[in-house]
Design a protein around this motif. Sequence first.
Motif, mmCIF file in Angstrom:
data_model
loop_
_atom_site.group_PDB
_atom_site.id
_atom_site.type_symbol
_atom_site.label_atom_id
_atom_site.label_comp_id
_atom_site.label_asym_id
_atom_site.label_seq_id
_atom_site.Cartn_x
_atom_site.Cartn_y
_atom_site.Cartn_z
ATOM 1 N N LEU A 188 11.538 4.962 3.423
ATOM 2 C CA LEU A 188 12.184 5.087 2.052
ATOM 3 C C LEU A 188 13.670 5.093 1.698
ATOM 4 O O LEU A 188 14.152 4.557 0.659
ATOM 5 N N PHE A 189 14.360 5.904 2.518
ATOM 6 C CA PHE A 189 15.790 5.874 2.579
ATOM 7 C C PHE A 189 16.145 5.882 4.027
ATOM 8 O O PHE A 189 15.317 5.833 4.966
ATOM 9 N N ASN A 190 17.327 5.590 4.161
ATOM 10 C CA ASN A 190 17.891 5.549 5.781
ATOM 11 C C ASN A 190 17.626 6.631 6.520
ATOM 12 O O ASN A 190 17.312 6.652 7.682
ATOM 13 N N ALA A 191 17.523 7.730 5.812
ATOM 14 C CA ALA A 191 17.238 9.034 6.674
ATOM 15 C C ALA A 191 15.690 9.590 6.655
ATOM 16 O O ALA A 191 15.418 10.653 7.208
ATOM 17 N N VAL A 227 8.293 7.238 6.526
ATOM 18 C CA VAL A 227 6.794 7.869 6.269
ATOM 19 C C VAL A 227 6.028 6.759 6.815
ATOM 20 O O VAL A 227 5.951 5.424 6.663
ATOM 21 N N ASN A 228 4.905 7.003 7.515
ATOM 22 C CA ASN A 228 3.544 6.370 7.642
ATOM 23 C C ASN A 228 2.376 7.011 6.995
ATOM 24 O O ASN A 228 2.064 8.281 7.453
ATOM 25 N N ALA A 229 2.072 6.466 5.995
ATOM 26 C CA ALA A 229 0.696 7.073 5.194
ATOM 27 C C ALA A 229 -0.308 5.902 5.433
ATOM 28 O O ALA A 229 -0.095 4.690 5.274
ATOM 29 N N GLY A 230 -1.628 6.553 5.418
ATOM 30 C CA GLY A 230 -2.760 5.706 5.494
ATOM 31 C C GLY A 230 -4.155 6.240 5.293
ATOM 32 O O GLY A 230 -4.105 7.739 5.137
ATOM 33 N N THR A 278 5.674 11.955 8.662
ATOM 34 C CA THR A 278 7.183 11.804 8.127
ATOM 35 C C THR A 278 8.056 11.937 9.393
ATOM 36 O O THR A 278 7.881 12.811 10.239
ATOM 37 N N ALA A 279 9.165 11.468 9.198
ATOM 38 C CA ALA A 279 10.229 11.584 10.067
ATOM 39 C C ALA A 279 11.782 11.518 9.266
ATOM 40 O O ALA A 279 11.947 10.816 8.477
ATOM 41 N N ILE A 280 12.179 12.755 9.269
ATOM 42 C CA ILE A 280 13.409 13.147 8.432
ATOM 43 C C ILE A 280 14.656 13.301 9.616
ATOM 44 O O ILE A 280 14.703 13.937 10.529
ATOM 45 N N GLU A 281 15.773 12.288 9.267
ATOM 46 C CA GLU A 281 16.851 12.254 10.250
ATOM 47 C C GLU A 281 17.728 13.362 9.564
ATOM 48 O O GLU A 281 18.390 13.444 8.338
ATOM 49 N N LEU A 282 17.970 14.378 10.641
ATOM 50 C CA LEU A 282 18.952 15.657 10.181
ATOM 51 C C LEU A 282 20.394 15.113 10.501
ATOM 52 O O LEU A 282 21.112 15.675 9.963
ATOM 53 N N ALA A 283 20.557 14.661 11.371
ATOM 54 C CA ALA A 283 21.854 14.391 11.976
ATOM 55 C C ALA A 283 21.605 13.092 12.929
ATOM 56 O O ALA A 283 20.484 12.386 13.216
ATOM 57 N N GLU A 284 22.743 12.504 13.428
ATOM 58 C CA GLU A 284 22.646 11.520 14.377
ATOM 59 C C GLU A 284 21.715 11.651 15.702
ATOM 60 O O GLU A 284 22.221 12.680 16.388
ATOM 61 N N LEU A 292 -21.684 -2.464 21.226
ATOM 62 C CA LEU A 292 -21.379 -3.751 20.876
ATOM 63 C C LEU A 292 -20.606 -3.850 19.781
ATOM 64 O O LEU A 292 -21.013 -3.018 18.544
ATOM 65 N N SER A 293 -19.580 -4.481 19.593
ATOM 66 C CA SER A 293 -18.574 -4.105 18.527
ATOM 67 C C SER A 293 -18.033 -5.394 18.229
ATOM 68 O O SER A 293 -17.451 -6.394 18.999
ATOM 69 N N PHE A 294 -17.313 -5.147 16.951
ATOM 70 C CA PHE A 294 -16.340 -6.331 16.469
ATOM 71 C C PHE A 294 -15.135 -5.547 15.437
ATOM 72 O O PHE A 294 -15.497 -4.800 14.868
ATOM 73 N N LYS A 295 -13.880 -6.035 16.038
ATOM 74 C CA LYS A 295 -13.075 -5.447 14.927
ATOM 75 C C LYS A 295 -11.830 -6.505 14.786
ATOM 76 O O LYS A 295 -11.556 -7.519 15.782
ATOM 77 N N THR A 296 -11.111 -6.550 13.740
ATOM 78 C CA THR A 296 -10.152 -7.232 13.476
ATOM 79 C C THR A 296 -8.918 -6.324 12.879
ATOM 80 O O THR A 296 -9.213 -5.514 12.095
ATOM 81 N N ASP A 297 -7.648 -6.740 13.263
ATOM 82 C CA ASP A 297 -6.596 -5.786 12.831
ATOM 83 C C ASP A 297 -5.508 -7.030 12.431
ATOM 84 O O ASP A 297 -5.262 -7.930 13.083
ATOM 85 N N PHE A 298 -4.746 -6.520 11.314
ATOM 86 C CA PHE A 298 -3.724 -7.307 10.687
ATOM 87 C C PHE A 298 -2.427 -6.388 10.770
ATOM 88 O O PHE A 298 -2.455 -5.245 10.335
ATOM 89 N N ASP A 299 -1.294 -7.270 11.332
ATOM 90 C CA ASP A 299 -0.103 -6.510 10.977
ATOM 91 C C ASP A 299 0.718 -7.460 9.989
ATOM 92 O O ASP A 299 0.951 -8.557 10.394
ATOM 93 N N TYR A 300 1.212 -6.618 9.010
ATOM 94 C CA TYR A 300 2.093 -7.425 7.862
ATOM 95 C C TYR A 300 3.552 -6.941 7.980
ATOM 96 O O TYR A 300 3.599 -5.621 7.860
ATOM 97 N N TYR A 301 4.413 -7.748 7.890
ATOM 98 C CA TYR A 301 5.888 -7.250 8.088
ATOM 99 C C TYR A 301 6.361 -7.863 6.712
ATOM 100 O O TYR A 301 7.241 -8.841 6.743
ATOM 101 N N PRO A 302 6.368 -7.211 5.676
ATOM 102 C CA PRO A 302 7.128 -7.837 4.376
ATOM 103 C C PRO A 302 8.581 -7.731 4.233
ATOM 104 O O PRO A 302 9.152 -8.614 3.828
ATOM 105 N N SER A 303 9.090 -6.670 4.863
ATOM 106 C CA SER A 303 10.325 -6.368 4.884
ATOM 107 C C SER A 303 10.860 -5.460 6.068
ATOM 108 O O SER A 303 9.928 -5.016 6.917
ATOM 109 N N SER A 304 12.303 -5.206 6.207
ATOM 110 C CA SER A 304 12.604 -4.384 7.515
ATOM 111 C C SER A 304 12.235 -2.960 6.964
ATOM 112 O O SER A 304 12.308 -2.407 7.934
ATOM 113 N N ARG A 305 11.835 -2.625 5.775
ATOM 114 C CA ARG A 305 11.556 -1.297 5.285
ATOM 115 C C ARG A 305 9.906 -0.974 5.545
ATOM 116 O O ARG A 305 9.482 0.244 5.296
#
Length: 794
Positions: free
Chosen positions: A468-471, A474-477, A499-505, A403-416
Motif C-alpha cells: 500500500l505504501f513504502n512502509a 499486506v497479504n489478504a486472502g 501485514t508488515a510495517i517497516e518501523l525503521a531501516e 486422487l487430486s487436481f489443482k491449478t494455481d495462477f500467479d499474476y503480477y499486475p505491478s510491482s506493488r
Amino acid sequence: MKQCISIALLCNFLLCISLHAAAQRITISGFIKEAGSQEQLPGANVYIASTSHGTATNTYGFYSLTLPEADSAIISFSCVGYQRQERKIQIKGDAQLNVWLIPDNQLDEVIVQAHRDDPANSVQMSQIDVPIQQIKKIPAFLGEKDVLKVLQLMPGVQKGTEGQTGLYVRGGGPDQNLIILDDAVVYNANHLFGFFSVFNSDAIKSVELTKGGFPARYGGRLSSVVEMNMKEGSKDRLHGEGGIGLLSSRLTLEGPIRKEKSSFLLSARRTYVDVLAAPFIAHAQKGQKDRTKPGYYFYDLNAKVNFDAGKKDKLYLSGYFGRDKFYFREKSEFYRSNSGLDWGNATATLRWNHLFSQRLFANSSLIFSNFDFGTFNEFIDLNGEGSQIGYSRFQYNSRIRDLSFKTDFDYYPSSRHTIKFGLQHIFHRSTPSALAVAGSEIDAAANQPTEIFDSFETGAYAEDTWQLFNALKVNAGIRLSTFRTQGKTYIRPEPRISTAIELAEDVSMKLSYSTMNQYVHLLSNTGIGLPTDLWVPATKKIVPQRSDQFAGGFTRYLERPELTVTLEGYYKRMNHILSYKEGASFLNIEGENSNEISWQDNVTAGRGWSYGAEILVQKKSGKLSGWAGYTLSWTRWNFSELNFGKTFFPRHDRRHDISLVGIYEASKRITLSANWVYGTGNALTLPVSTYDGVMEKFMGLAVGNDAHLVNTKMTEYSGRSNFRAEAFHRMDIAIQFHKQKKRYERTWEIAIYNAYSRKNPFFYDVDTEHAGKNVLKKYSLFPILPSFSYNFKF
C-alpha cells in the motif's frame, strides 16, 4: 458451485483493478536458474537497485517485475548460497530476462555488495527455510541426514520422544502438519518406527516450513505446512552423489535426457541391517532345532523427469515410493509362526507450467498419494512329526488414498501487487480398519467388516500481496473449503491476513490472523507417530477440526554480521480435535459386540489452546553459520469424556525449548559442526497406586460367551498428565573431511550423537513387584553413539 463462482468473480474484480493500475508500465519477467545444472531457484530475490520495488521467484523459479517508465534500470538478482548479479537494462518495452546464478562454492572469492536481501521487507511471517547444503553439514543421528530432524531444531517446533521425527508445531499434533513433496501429500513421513524420515536430502532442492500467517493457497491442516520440492535434474551433464553409512546406503543420479531441453533425477536408498545381521543369526542358531529369523529393512526411491516444451511450457513427472518391512519367523518341531508389519507411501505428480503472458503464470497438477499399513500373524500347530493339527491367522490393514487436481495462477499486475488464485479438488478414499481372523480356535465374530469412506474435498482461494505504501505491505486472502462425506457437506470460509510495517531501516513489525480447517484426522494412542496410527475422515458424526491463530512479532536484519533476528508471539484456538476414549485403541477385538464397534464409537472430540513466544537468530551463509532458537509455550486440551472433563496438558506440552546449531568452515577441507538441544520433559500419565482386585473376563470373542471372575492388578490414576518427565538435553558433534579428487569430491564424516551420554528418558514404568513397593523406573534409549559415513559427489 456458488462458492466457486464467488471466488471467480472476486478474482476477476482484482484483475480488473490491477490491469487499470498497471497502465503505462513495462514488465520484465523470466526464470532464475542455477548456472550449469539449470535448476530453477525458488525464493530468489529480484529488486530494482536503490528502491523498495522488488519481488521473489515462485516455486518454479519464475519472476515478474513491472516497472514505471524510465530510460534504464539496474536490477539485482540474488539467492542464499549464490553469487549476486546485477543487470543494467534499457527500458524499451516488455522483455524476458533469464538469469543464471553461480553457486558460492564454485568461486575462489565472494565479494559482498552493499545491497542485501532484507527479510524484514517480506510480508510473510512464521516461515523458515533452511538451505539444503546447510542441512547436510549438521550432525545427524547415525549419519542419516534428515530434513524433519533439522526442522525440529527450529523454535515453535517441539520434538517428540528422543530420536523420533514427529513434528509438534505450536501445540499441534503430528497429523496437523501438511507435508508436501512436489504438490503431493505425504501422510506418513517415518521410516524405522519414526526414527528416520522418508525424505532423502540428496533428492530435495528446497525445504520451507510455515507455522503461522498462512497464505490462502494453503489449506487442509491446522498447524503447519512443510513444502518440499525435488531437484529437477541437471540439464548440462551427468552428475551423481551418494554415501555409505552404518545403517543405509544411497545413490542419486541426474543428467540430461536431451541437453538443454529435458533431464532426469533418480535417487534410491536402502538400509541393510537385515543383510548384515543374517550371517550372525544363522551362526548363533547353527545345529538348533528351534530357530528364529527376525528382520527389518526400509527403502525409498525418488524419480523425476522434466521437459521444456517451448518458451512458455514445461512438463514435470515426479514420484516417491518407499516401504518399511519388519518380520519375525519361528520354527520348531511343534509349531511354525510368521508375523510382520509393513507400511509405505507412494506419490506421483504430473505438472504443467504455462506462461500465458509475462504477468500471468499457471501451474496445473494431477496428483496421486497413498499410504497403507498392515500387520499379520500366522501360527501353525504341528504334532512333532511334521503334520499340521491347528491353524490360526490374524490380519489387520489400514489405508488412505487421494486422487487430486489443482491449478494455481500467479499474476503480477505491478510491482506493488502479486495476486495468486486457484482451485483444488481431492477425492479421498479411507479404509481406517480392516480386521480378519481365522482358525480352529478363533471365533469368526472377531472379524470386523471393512469400512470404506469416500469423500470429496475442494478448496478455492484468492490472495493479494499489496504494498500500500513504502512502509506497509499486506497479504489478504480468502479460502473457501468444502468437504462432502456420507451425504453431508461442510462449507467453511477461511479468511487470512498478514501485514508488515517497516518501523525503521531493516526493522519491521508483522501481524497475522488465519483460520484453518482440517478434514482428515490421525488417531493415535502413543503420540509418537507409529504406523499403527489411523487416518480417518470427517463424517456425519465426526466434525472437521478448526483453528484460529493470531501471531505478531518483529524482524530485524543485521548486515554485519549477516544475521536475521525474529521475535514472535502467537495464540491459537483449536476446536473438534480428536482423541481415543479412555481405554480405546485402533484394535478392539476383545469384549462383547466387538465386531459391531466402529472407530467412530471409540473417539471423542475436544478443544485445545496453545500460546507462546519464539526467538530465532539465524545466519545462513559465511564461514560461521547456524542459528539459535528459544521457545516458551503452553498447550492445554479439554475433552468432556477425558480426565473427568478437566483441562489437562497433552504429552507434547513443553514449557521451554532451546536449540543451538553451529557450522564452521575451518578450511576448504574441514567442516566442524555441533548442536545442543534442551527441552522441558513431556507431560505423562502415571498411576498413583496399584492393588489386587477382581474383575469379570469373557471366555471368548463371540457374543454371549460366559464370563468368570479373575484376580488381577488394579491401577488407580489421579488424572491425566499428572507427572512431568525429566528435562531433555543432548549435544551432537561432527567433523567432515573433504577432498577434491580428479573426477569427484569425497567426504568422510565422523559424528557423535549424544556426546556426553546423557540418559534422557524414553519412557517410564511403574514396577509393582519391587519388595512390595511401587518403584518408578526410567528407561533411556540412546547413550553416546558414534557413527561414520563416506560420501561422494561428481
